[in-house]
Motif scaffolding. Structure first.
Motif, PDB file in Angstrom:
ATOM      1  N   ILE A 140      -3.055  -2.295   0.779  1.00 23.19           N
ATOM      2  CA  ILE A 140      -3.643  -1.708  -0.432  1.00 23.19           C
ATOM      3  C   ILE A 140      -2.854  -0.495  -0.886  1.00 23.19           C
ATOM      4  N   TRP A 141      -2.541   0.415   0.063  1.00 21.23           N
ATOM      5  CA  TRP A 141      -1.778   1.615  -0.308  1.00 21.23           C
ATOM      6  C   TRP A 141      -0.375   1.244  -0.784  1.00 21.23           C
ATOM      7  N   ALA A 142       0.204   0.226  -0.172  1.00 21.03           N
ATOM      8  CA  ALA A 142       1.548  -0.198  -0.590  1.00 21.03           C
ATOM      9  C   ALA A 142       1.541  -0.722  -2.029  1.00 21.03           C
ATOM     10  N   MET A 143       0.532  -1.530  -2.362  1.00 20.45           N
ATOM     11  CA  MET A 143       0.465  -2.071  -3.717  1.00 20.45           C
ATOM     12  C   MET A 143       0.142  -0.992  -4.746  1.00 20.45           C
ATOM     13  N   LEU A 144      -0.717  -0.045  -4.390  1.00 20.61           N
ATOM     14  CA  LEU A 144      -1.005   1.075  -5.299  1.00 20.61           C
ATOM     15  C   LEU A 144       0.252   1.894  -5.558  1.00 20.61           C
ATOM     16  N   ALA A 145       1.011   2.165  -4.502  1.00 18.83           N
ATOM     17  CA  ALA A 145       2.257   2.922  -4.654  1.00 18.83           C
ATOM     18  C   ALA A 145       3.261   2.166  -5.510  1.00 18.83           C
ATOM     19  N   ALA A 146       3.318   0.844  -5.307  1.00 23.98           N
ATOM     20  CA  ALA A 146       4.257   0.042  -6.092  1.00 23.98           C
ATOM     21  C   ALA A 146       3.898   0.059  -7.575  1.00 23.98           C
ATOM     22  N   LEU A 147       2.618  -0.104  -7.884  1.00 27.55           N
ATOM     23  CA  LEU A 147       2.192  -0.078  -9.281  1.00 27.55           C
ATOM     24  C   LEU A 147       2.515   1.251  -9.947  1.00 27.55           C
ATOM     25  N   LEU A 148       2.198   2.345  -9.262  1.00 28.72           N
ATOM     26  CA  LEU A 148       2.398   3.662  -9.865  1.00 28.72           C
ATOM     27  C   LEU A 148       3.872   3.969 -10.065  1.00 28.72           C
ATOM     28  N   SER A 149       4.697   3.708  -9.078  1.00 29.30           N
ATOM     29  CA  SER A 149       6.118   4.038  -9.195  1.00 29.30           C
ATOM     30  C   SER A 149       6.794   3.198 -10.272  1.00 29.30           C
ATOM     31  N   ALA A 150       6.477   1.898 -10.304  1.00 27.80           N
ATOM     32  CA  ALA A 150       7.086   1.032 -11.310  1.00 27.80           C
ATOM     33  C   ALA A 150       6.646   1.426 -12.715  1.00 27.80           C
ATOM     34  N   ALA A 487      10.964   5.560  -4.973  1.00 27.53           N
ATOM     35  CA  ALA A 487       9.737   6.217  -5.430  1.00 27.53           C
ATOM     36  C   ALA A 487       8.506   5.608  -4.773  1.00 27.53           C
ATOM     37  N   ALA A 488       8.469   4.278  -4.678  1.00 23.40           N
ATOM     38  CA  ALA A 488       7.329   3.615  -4.041  1.00 23.40           C
ATOM     39  C   ALA A 488       7.254   3.952  -2.557  1.00 23.40           C
ATOM     40  N   ALA A 489       8.400   4.035  -1.887  1.00 19.80           N
ATOM     41  CA  ALA A 489       8.406   4.393  -0.466  1.00 19.80           C
ATOM     42  C   ALA A 489       7.838   5.796  -0.254  1.00 19.80           C
ATOM     43  N   ILE A 490       8.226   6.732  -1.129  1.00 19.78           N
ATOM     44  CA  ILE A 490       7.719   8.106  -1.002  1.00 19.78           C
ATOM     45  C   ILE A 490       6.220   8.155  -1.298  1.00 19.78           C
ATOM     46  N   LEU A 491       5.789   7.484  -2.368  1.00 15.18           N
ATOM     47  CA  LEU A 491       4.370   7.493  -2.718  1.00 15.18           C
ATOM     48  C   LEU A 491       3.520   6.833  -1.634  1.00 15.18           C
ATOM     49  N   PHE A 492       4.016   5.736  -1.075  1.00 17.71           N
ATOM     50  CA  PHE A 492       3.271   5.073  -0.017  1.00 17.71           C
ATOM     51  C   PHE A 492       3.116   5.995   1.196  1.00 17.71           C
ATOM     52  N   ASN A 496      -0.515   6.960   2.466  1.00 14.20           N
ATOM     53  CA  ASN A 496      -0.883   6.524   3.814  1.00 14.20           C
ATOM     54  C   ASN A 496      -1.188   7.708   4.716  1.00 14.20           C
ATOM     55  N   ALA A 497      -0.438   8.812   4.512  1.00 20.35           N
ATOM     56  CA  ALA A 497      -0.703  10.001   5.316  1.00 20.35           C
ATOM     57  C   ALA A 497      -2.027  10.659   4.953  1.00 20.35           C
ATOM     58  N   LEU A 498      -2.383  10.608   3.670  1.00 13.86           N
ATOM     59  CA  LEU A 498      -3.610  11.269   3.232  1.00 13.86           C
ATOM     60  C   LEU A 498      -4.862  10.417   3.495  1.00 13.86           C
ATOM     61  N   PHE A 499      -4.752   9.100   3.258  1.00 17.57           N
ATOM     62  CA  PHE A 499      -5.952   8.260   3.317  1.00 17.57           C
ATOM     63  C   PHE A 499      -5.877   7.152   4.352  1.00 17.57           C
ATOM     64  N   GLY A 500      -4.697   6.884   4.914  1.00 14.22           N
ATOM     65  CA  GLY A 500      -4.552   5.777   5.833  1.00 14.22           C
ATOM     66  C   GLY A 500      -5.198   6.039   7.176  1.00 14.22           C
TER      67      GLY A 500
END
Length: 500
Positions: A140-150, A487-492, A496-500
């Protein structure tokens, strides 16, 4: 005695009123630029409301609602940046006004996304990174990060006036977040190599098809002594070929679950529709050609209808292919949040597809005109015949890719088609014997050494394709994947650190 009439008024009040008038004018000027973003924010809110109404009683509703907002934002950016390539040829050639082109594109983008968009959603949501390689929460966090960065990258590119690939952006983002979340082994590198190959092949294929169609038109219609008679013969064939291929695609892909026909039967349907279209178009083109002068300007009138048809076809194709860039990650989020299992439902919820379809159309209407002039007017000069070649080539290439479930870049295909038309024009101008004979029969004089005698600067200035745009666009294509992946790697990592 002073007889000068005294001015009636209150100077202080007049000054204050003048200041208010100027402030009001300035506010009105500034507010005009806020209308489109304001409507965009309203759409994001509506997307969240629709998502909330659909999943409010299910686990992970808050995550799904947040993902819906990001998917809506991504969809609008796709419409702003990518869809402009579909209508640019028609607008740049003068065959369609901006308003009419935008309306046609918005309608057929929505239809394409809703009717045929499911084929490539699974590739984005589970094909690039194996969902089983990470827990559902991590996915879930990976897909959220991907959407936001793209989405942010496409937004920046649109603001800068650069037509980039939204498919590049989301594929790179999913890959970057997936590598950090589950390691490089989680990425399907074989699929990625196939997708990367398609990014190279698709603009070359689009350019080749567009150039071939334009060559056919030049040889059979433009450089004929009786252009109008040639157009009566061949324009119906061109329209029939397009309608037949479109009907075959509908039978093979989006309507396959209803018709349940084999490939042979689908091709027969396409042939039948093409034949019927030809029968209808022959008398129509014959009537349109009555009284037209035997010159190229007259031919443009005959190509108006097929150009409108091809623009609609390309918009349908783009909606079918690129809606996955917005709703693919959202589909994975919905499934993971509801079941806490990674994977992908074969049936994407209709409200998910609706957010993607309407978001693309709204982004086109609000922000799309910014890039239309670049593709439609500044790469090479387009008239209705050349624009038809671009649109037909791009539509056929995208439709084939959508039927195969391959997320190719419609930007690459459309821009590659424009360049293909431009380079064909350059080559044909210098090398076509038919063109030379035609000009001589018309009394024209051609100096065979004309181009050789010019200095290099003059030759460069007279080229029919602007090389500077070619290099700029290719550079934007090259950096999109690494930028969105990082960008997606950094956002993920942050999420993940905050909510994972």
């Amino acid at each position: 005695m002073d007889n000068t009439p005294k001015r009636l008024g209150k100077p202080t009040l007049d000054k204050d009123l003048d200041k208010l008038t100027r402030v009001e004018a300035a506010t009105h000027f500034v507010s005009r630029g806020l209308i489109a973003p304001g409507l965009g924010f309203i759409f994001l809110a509506l997307a969240m409301i629709v998502a909330g109404a659909s999943v409010i009683d299910q686990p992970g509703a808050a995550i799904v609602i947040a993902g819906s907002a990001l998917a809506a934002y991504m969809a609008m950016n796709i419409g702003a940046n990518d869809v402009a390539n579909n209508v640019s040829p028609a607008v740049g050639s003068g065959a369609l006004t901006m308003a009419v082109a935008l309306i046609i594109a918005a309608i057929f983008e929505t239809l394409g996304a809703m009717l045929a968009g499911g084929d490539v959603v699974s590739t984005i949501s589970e094909g690039i990174v194996a969902p089983s390689s990470m827990p559902a929460e991590t996915l879930i966090w990976a897909m959220l990060a991907a959407l936001l960065s793209a989405a942010v990258w496409i937004n920046v590119a649109t603001w800068l006036g650069a037509p980039v690939s939204t498919t590049h952006a989301i594929v790179g983002a999913v890959m970057g977040a997936g590598i950090v979340g589950a390691g490089p082994a989680a990425v399907d590198w074989r699929l990625m190599s196939g997708i990367a190959t398609s990014w190279v092949v698709s603009p070359l294929l689009g350019g080749t098809i567009a150039a071939a169609v334009l060559l056919f038109i030049k040889e059979t219609i433009i450089y004929r002594d009786d252009k109008i008679e040639a157009a009566r013969r061949w324009v119906p064939v061109l329209i029939a070929a397009m309608s037949g291929s479109f009907a075959a695609y509908l039978a093979i892909s989006p309507l396959a679950h209803l018709l349940k026909l084999g490939i042979g039967a689908c091709l027969l349907i396409g042939a039948g529709v093409g034949g019927a279209t030809y029968a209808v178009c022959v008398p129509v083109i014959a009537r349109q050609s009555v009284g037209l002068e035997n010159r190229n300007q007259s031919l443009r009138k005959l190509f108006r209808v097929p150009l409108i048809f091809s623009a609609a076809l390309l918009s349908f194709a783009h909606g079918a292919n690129d809606v996955a860039n917005a709703v693919g990650p959202l589909a994975a989020i919905v499934h993971a949040a509801r079941t806490m299992q990674t994977g992908f439902d074969s049936t994407v919820p209709q409200w998910v597809m609706l957010i993607g379809a309407l978001g693309i159309s709204l982004g086109l209407l609000l922000f799309g005109p910014k890039l239309i002039d670049l593709v439609g007017k500044e790469i090479t000069k387009l008239n209705p015949m050349r624009a038809y070649c671009v649109a037909l080539s791009a539509a056929v290439t995208v439709l084939v890719a959508s039927a195969l479930g391959l997320p190719v870049s419609s930007t690459h295909i459309a821009v590659g088609s424009v360049f293909g038309v431009g380079f064909l024009r350059e080559w044909y101008t210098l090398n076509s014997q038919r063109r030379l004979d035609y000009i001589r029969r018309r009394g024209g004089v051609i100096d065979a050494d004309e181009f050789e005698e010019r200095n290099p600067d003059e030759i460069s200035r007279r080229r029919l394709v602007r090389r500077s745009h070619f290099m700029t666009i290719v550079a934007a294509w090259i950096i999109t994947v690494p930028v969105t992946a990082m960008a997606a790697a950094i956002l993920f990592s942050i999420l993940n650190a905050l909510f994972g």
